[in-house]
Design a protein around this motif. Structure first.
Motif, mmCIF file in Angstrom:
data_model
loop_
_atom_site.group_PDB
_atom_site.id
_atom_site.type_symbol
_atom_site.label_atom_id
_atom_site.label_comp_id
_atom_site.label_asym_id
_atom_site.label_seq_id
_atom_site.Cartn_x
_atom_site.Cartn_y
_atom_site.Cartn_z
ATOM 1 N N PRO A 1 -2.894 8.362 -6.592
ATOM 2 C CA PRO A 1 -2.402 9.466 -7.427
ATOM 3 C C PRO A 1 -2.637 10.854 -6.843
ATOM 4 C CG PRO A 1 -3.533 7.831 -8.774
ATOM 5 C CD PRO A 1 -3.782 7.455 -7.352
ATOM 6 N N LEU A 2 -3.682 11.019 -6.038
ATOM 7 C CA LEU A 2 -3.942 12.345 -5.487
ATOM 8 C C LEU A 2 -2.928 12.737 -4.421
ATOM 9 C CD1 LEU A 2 -7.843 12.484 -5.378
ATOM 10 C CD2 LEU A 2 -6.293 13.774 -6.857
ATOM 11 N N PHE A 3 -2.106 11.795 -3.955
ATOM 12 C CA PHE A 3 -0.996 12.182 -3.084
ATOM 13 C C PHE A 3 -0.059 13.133 -3.827
ATOM 14 C CE2 PHE A 3 -0.709 8.331 0.054
ATOM 15 C CZ PHE A 3 -2.014 8.573 0.453
ATOM 16 N N ASP A 4 0.260 12.785 -5.077
ATOM 17 C CA ASP A 4 1.153 13.650 -5.858
ATOM 18 C C ASP A 4 0.512 15.007 -6.098
ATOM 19 O OD1 ASP A 4 3.544 14.031 -7.746
ATOM 20 O OD2 ASP A 4 1.841 14.388 -9.080
ATOM 21 N N GLU B 1 0.837 -1.195 0.000
ATOM 22 C CA GLU B 1 0.000 0.000 0.000
ATOM 23 C C GLU B 1 0.877 1.253 0.000
ATOM 24 O OE1 GLU B 1 -3.312 -0.574 -0.182
ATOM 25 O OE2 GLU B 1 -2.908 -2.726 0.021
ATOM 26 N N HIS B 2 0.584 2.161 -0.904
ATOM 27 C CA HIS B 2 1.214 3.484 -1.066
ATOM 28 C C HIS B 2 2.471 3.423 -1.935
ATOM 29 C CE1 HIS B 2 -1.761 4.323 1.843
ATOM 30 N NE2 HIS B 2 -1.079 3.849 2.873
ATOM 31 N N LEU B 3 3.487 2.681 -1.539
ATOM 32 C CA LEU B 3 4.636 2.414 -2.416
ATOM 33 C C LEU B 3 5.133 3.692 -3.095
ATOM 34 C CD1 LEU B 3 6.376 0.069 -3.403
ATOM 35 C CD2 LEU B 3 4.762 -0.276 -5.266
ATOM 36 N N GLU B 4 5.447 4.694 -2.298
ATOM 37 C CA GLU B 4 5.751 6.017 -2.854
ATOM 38 C C GLU B 4 7.213 6.209 -3.239
ATOM 39 O OE1 GLU B 4 3.400 9.511 -1.721
ATOM 40 O OE2 GLU B 4 3.283 8.534 0.228
ATOM 41 N N MET B 5 8.132 5.532 -2.558
ATOM 42 C CA MET B 5 9.562 5.768 -2.801
ATOM 43 C C MET B 5 10.206 4.471 -3.280
ATOM 44 S SD MET B 5 10.671 8.149 0.475
ATOM 45 C CE MET B 5 12.259 8.635 -0.247
ATOM 46 N N ALA B 6 10.231 4.275 -4.586
ATOM 47 C CA ALA B 6 10.805 3.058 -5.159
ATOM 48 C C ALA B 6 11.750 3.429 -6.293
ATOM 49 C CB ALA B 6 9.697 2.134 -5.682
ATOM 50 N N PRO C 1 7.671 15.302 -14.632
ATOM 51 C CA PRO C 1 7.622 14.860 -16.029
ATOM 52 C C PRO C 1 8.214 13.455 -16.183
ATOM 53 C CG PRO C 1 8.383 17.131 -15.902
ATOM 54 C CD PRO C 1 8.338 16.621 -14.488
ATOM 55 N N GLY C 2 7.491 12.626 -16.927
ATOM 56 C CA GLY C 2 7.953 11.263 -17.159
ATOM 57 C C GLY C 2 7.428 10.246 -16.180
ATOM 58 N N THR D 1 8.762 18.057 -1.003
ATOM 59 C CA THR D 1 10.001 18.827 -1.097
ATOM 60 C C THR D 1 10.422 19.345 0.268
ATOM 61 O OG1 THR D 1 9.575 19.436 -3.398
ATOM 62 C CG2 THR D 1 11.088 20.834 -2.165
ATOM 63 N N GLN D 2 9.467 19.776 1.082
ATOM 64 C CA GLN D 2 9.796 20.242 2.433
ATOM 65 C C GLN D 2 10.467 19.138 3.242
ATOM 66 O OE1 GLN D 2 6.251 21.736 4.321
ATOM 67 N NE2 GLN D 2 5.688 22.963 2.528
ATOM 68 N N ARG D 3 9.910 17.928 3.173
ATOM 69 C CA ARG D 3 10.412 16.833 4.001
ATOM 70 C C ARG D 3 11.677 16.199 3.419
ATOM 71 N NH1 ARG D 3 7.102 18.896 6.808
ATOM 72 N NH2 ARG D 3 5.347 17.903 7.887
ATOM 73 N N LEU D 4 11.787 16.137 2.084
ATOM 74 C CA LEU D 4 12.822 15.315 1.450
ATOM 75 C C LEU D 4 13.846 16.090 0.642
ATOM 76 C CD1 LEU D 4 10.458 12.509 0.067
ATOM 77 C CD2 LEU D 4 11.804 12.436 2.170
ATOM 78 N N GLY D 5 13.562 17.323 0.300
ATOM 79 C CA GLY D 5 14.406 18.033 -0.650
ATOM 80 C C GLY D 5 13.962 17.736 -2.071
ATOM 81 N N ALA D 6 14.385 18.571 -2.997
ATOM 82 C CA ALA D 6 13.872 18.502 -4.366
ATOM 83 C C ALA D 6 14.213 17.194 -5.068
ATOM 84 C CB ALA D 6 14.397 19.690 -5.172
ATOM 85 N N ASP D 7 15.431 16.686 -4.898
ATOM 86 C CA ASP D 7 15.838 15.484 -5.635
ATOM 87 C C ASP D 7 15.002 14.275 -5.236
ATOM 88 O OD1 ASP D 7 17.706 16.897 -7.015
ATOM 89 O OD2 ASP D 7 19.416 16.245 -5.805
ATOM 90 N N ARG D 8 14.890 14.016 -3.954
ATOM 91 C CA ARG D 8 14.106 12.862 -3.528
ATOM 92 C C ARG D 8 12.617 13.062 -3.813
ATOM 93 N NH1 ARG D 8 15.741 11.303 2.564
ATOM 94 N NH2 ARG D 8 15.844 13.593 2.764
ATOM 95 N N ALA D 9 12.140 14.295 -3.669
ATOM 96 C CA ALA D 9 10.725 14.566 -3.904
ATOM 97 C C ALA D 9 10.334 14.289 -5.352
ATOM 98 C CB ALA D 9 10.397 16.006 -3.535
ATOM 99 N N SER D 10 11.225 14.581 -6.288
ATOM 100 C CA SER D 10 10.898 14.399 -7.708
ATOM 101 C C SER D 10 10.764 12.930 -8.100
ATOM 102 C CB SER D 10 11.953 15.068 -8.583
ATOM 103 O OG SER D 10 13.212 14.400 -8.458
ATOM 104 N N ALA D 11 11.252 12.035 -7.256
ATOM 105 C CA ALA D 11 11.169 10.600 -7.556
ATOM 106 C C ALA D 11 9.974 9.928 -6.898
ATOM 107 C CB ALA D 11 12.455 9.907 -7.094
ATOM 108 N N MET D 12 9.119 10.698 -6.242
ATOM 109 C CA MET D 12 7.983 10.113 -5.535
ATOM 110 C C MET D 12 6.919 9.623 -6.507
ATOM 111 S SD MET D 12 8.670 10.303 -2.302
ATOM 112 C CE MET D 12 7.071 10.101 -1.530
ATOM 113 N N ASN D 13 6.249 8.548 -6.126
ATOM 114 C CA ASN D 13 5.118 8.003 -6.880
ATOM 115 C C ASN D 13 5.462 7.761 -8.353
ATOM 116 O OD1 ASN D 13 3.003 8.189 -4.705
ATOM 117 N ND2 ASN D 13 3.572 10.349 -4.843
#
Length: 528
Positions: free
Chosen positions: A370-373, A346-351, A434-435, A384-396
């Motif tokens: 999808p509405l999490f994103d 369930e959720h599987l946001e950071m893979a 994007p992507g 981005t607040q919690r993870l920084g831009a790089d890690r945040a961009s890889a979510m979901n």
């Protein structure tokens, strides 16, 4: 023997893979028996009960693959804090509602999210008690992994103060939060619970949702709550309910489909309890909380696989996902057939890429939201607040998961995000990174057929509209139907009917969402 009646729908747009120009559908009893054009339909079924669609769009009904029914329904009588724009707004809403709570009752509130508030300031317990007086208040954060609790509630639930995650002045998290939630749920009367659950199921049907997956557990709502919901889910006038119980055990409660759902391996990013490999950007001393280790995960997988039960886990952080994959590796050394059970995450946001490849090999189902994103992605969002831009961009990473062959099932995690399935489909297509988005057809399939597959119904037709499929569908009023190629390049839209692709409602950001006119479950109308 009485023959089931046949109903003929004509004059619409039928979403079926076999005929993108279909305008008519015939249903006998619980089953779709024919799809095609109006003229042949009337000739083939002259005695059928005829219904003119007047241009409406007919498509498979949605499945919401992750919900919390009672918590959502309680907001019809409690306090919805999702619109609060500051700590003061939050306190004002709670103060107004507290006046109407009967003696001994608990004010249920949900949805505050300080990540967008001025200074990200959260009300203190002193401020909360000044606002609500002697009213017992349970007010969960938007992610439902921490809560504001009043002094009156703590007086009735002293174990909260003795649990991990206790805070003398701020929100409670971890075990302290679970204890506070259990007390709040336990204080509900049977009538309150039934009203909440019925309100939830009625709203689901009104959104074109014919089936939901309730993800319950000891820390969520308790067995009696799940049993009551499963009983309601058998009523012919309400959506189906598939129950998941989040506990490490091989004892499957009566009527429950699987031992998973919210079986917590970690918490949530918003409450800083998701387990991370690297520290939180906005809390450098914390990497979150992990509740289960690889050995415990492996034991659960082995027990469930041996008993032919679908297992599952709540996982958000990358460190938690690593622990799950280590648990799967241990389990595969001990028993065969792990992949055959289609265990759920369930959720599987950071893979990452390697993890996604491993998940595909393991045959897991990704139950994602999808509405999490949409709520927390973007340059200035909570991710981005919690993870920084790089890690945040890889979510979901929906596109990467789908490309690897991971089965995706979309849900809302309601009340965390609202049950708005067309908005979820739109969010999956127009991902903030994007992507990472997927095609409209893939997103729609993940919210319809994907939900049935996630619960083990994989006959090739359930969740679609083809002859022989269950007559489970929704009728929609739409502004525009468009066709799109079936790949990840979602910008390549086409309204050209020669594309021979079944059309879907426009998912453009400025388009109005479809309006549900009717929802039908196996031939029976559950919303009209």
């Amino acid at each position: 023997m009485v023959q089931p009646k046949t109903t003929l729908l004509t004059g619409g747009h039928i979403y079926t893979p076999g005929d993108p120009d279909a305008t008519a559908m015939a249903i006998t009893g619980e089953t779709v028996v024919w799809i095609g054009q109006d003229g042949p339909a009337r000739a083939l079924y002259p005695d059928a009960e005829h219904r003119d669609l007047d241009g409406a769009f007919v498509a498979p009904a949605f499945v919401d693959a992750h919900v919390h029914a009672t918590a959502t329904g309680l907001l019809t009588e409690g306090v919805d804090l999702r619109a609060a724009g500051s700590a003061q707004d939050c306190l004002t809403l709670l103060r107004a509602a507290a006046a109407g709570v009967s003696e001994g009752g608990v004010l249920w509130a949900h949805g505050w999210d300080e990540s967008g508030w001025p200074g990200q300031r959260i009300p203190s317990r002193t401020e909360l008690d000044e606002a609500v007086g002697q009213t017992a208040v349970y007010a969960s954060r938007i992610d439902a992994h921490s809560a504001l609790v009043s002094g009156a509630l703590l007086a009735a639930a002293p174990d909260v103060r003795e649990s991990d995650g206790w805070s003398a002045g701020g929100p409670v998290t971890k075990a302290a939060h679970h204890a506070a939630r259990a007390h709040a749920i336990g204080a509900l009367s049977g009538q309150q619970r039934e009203r909440a659950q019925r309100a939830f199921l009625a709203e689901a049907a009104a959104q074109g949702i014919a089936a939901v997956h309730e993800c319950s557990g000891p820390e969520i709502a308790g067995r009696s709550d799940l049993a009551a919901l499963l009983e309601l889910g058998t009523r012919p006038e309400l959506p189906d309910v598939t129950g998941y119980w989040g506990q490490r055990s091989v004892e499957l409660p009566e009527g429950v489909h699987g031992l998973g759902g919210d079986l917590f391996v970690d918490g949530a990013l918003g409450s800083r309890t998701a387990a991370l490999r690297a520290p939180y950007t906005d809390a450098p001393g914390s990497r979150g909380t992990r509740y289960l280790d690889a050995e415990q995960i492996a034991e659960h997988l082995v027990d469930c696989t041996r008993a032919r039960i679908q297992a599952g886990f709540h996982v958000i952080g990358d460190a938690a996902l690593e622990e799950i994959l280590a648990g799967f590796a241990l389990a595969r050394e001990r028993i065969e057939g792990i992949a055959m059970r289609r265990h759920r995450l369930e959720h599987l946001e950071m893979a990452g890429a390697e993890q996604i490849a491993a998940l595909a090999e393991l045959g897991v189902v990704g139950s994602v939201q999808p509405l999490f994103d949409r709520a927390w992605g973007g340059d200035s969002g909570m991710y981005t607040q919690r993870l920084g831009a790089d890690r945040a961009s890889a979510m979901n990473p929906f596109a990467a998961l789908a490309a690897a062959g991971v089965i995706l099932a979309f849900g809302s995690d309601s009340p965390v995000t609202p049950m708005r399935p067309w908005e979820a489909v739109r969010a999956a297509v127009h991902h903030r990174t994007p992507g990472s988005g997927i095609s409209p057809r893939a997103a729609f399939a993940a919210h319809t057929r994907g939900g049935w597959r996630a619960a083990g119904v994989d006959d090739g037709i359930t969740g679609t509209l083809v002859p022989g499929a269950p007559a489970t569908y929704a009728v929609w009023e739409v502004e525009e139907l468009v066709s799109a190629p079936g790949d990840e390049r979602v910008q390549r839209w086409s309204t050209d009917p020669r594309a021979r692709v079944p059309a879907l409602p426009s998912l453009a950001e400025d388009s109005a969402p479809p309006r549900c006119l009717a929802t039908v479950l196996r031939g029976a109308t559950i919303h009209s």
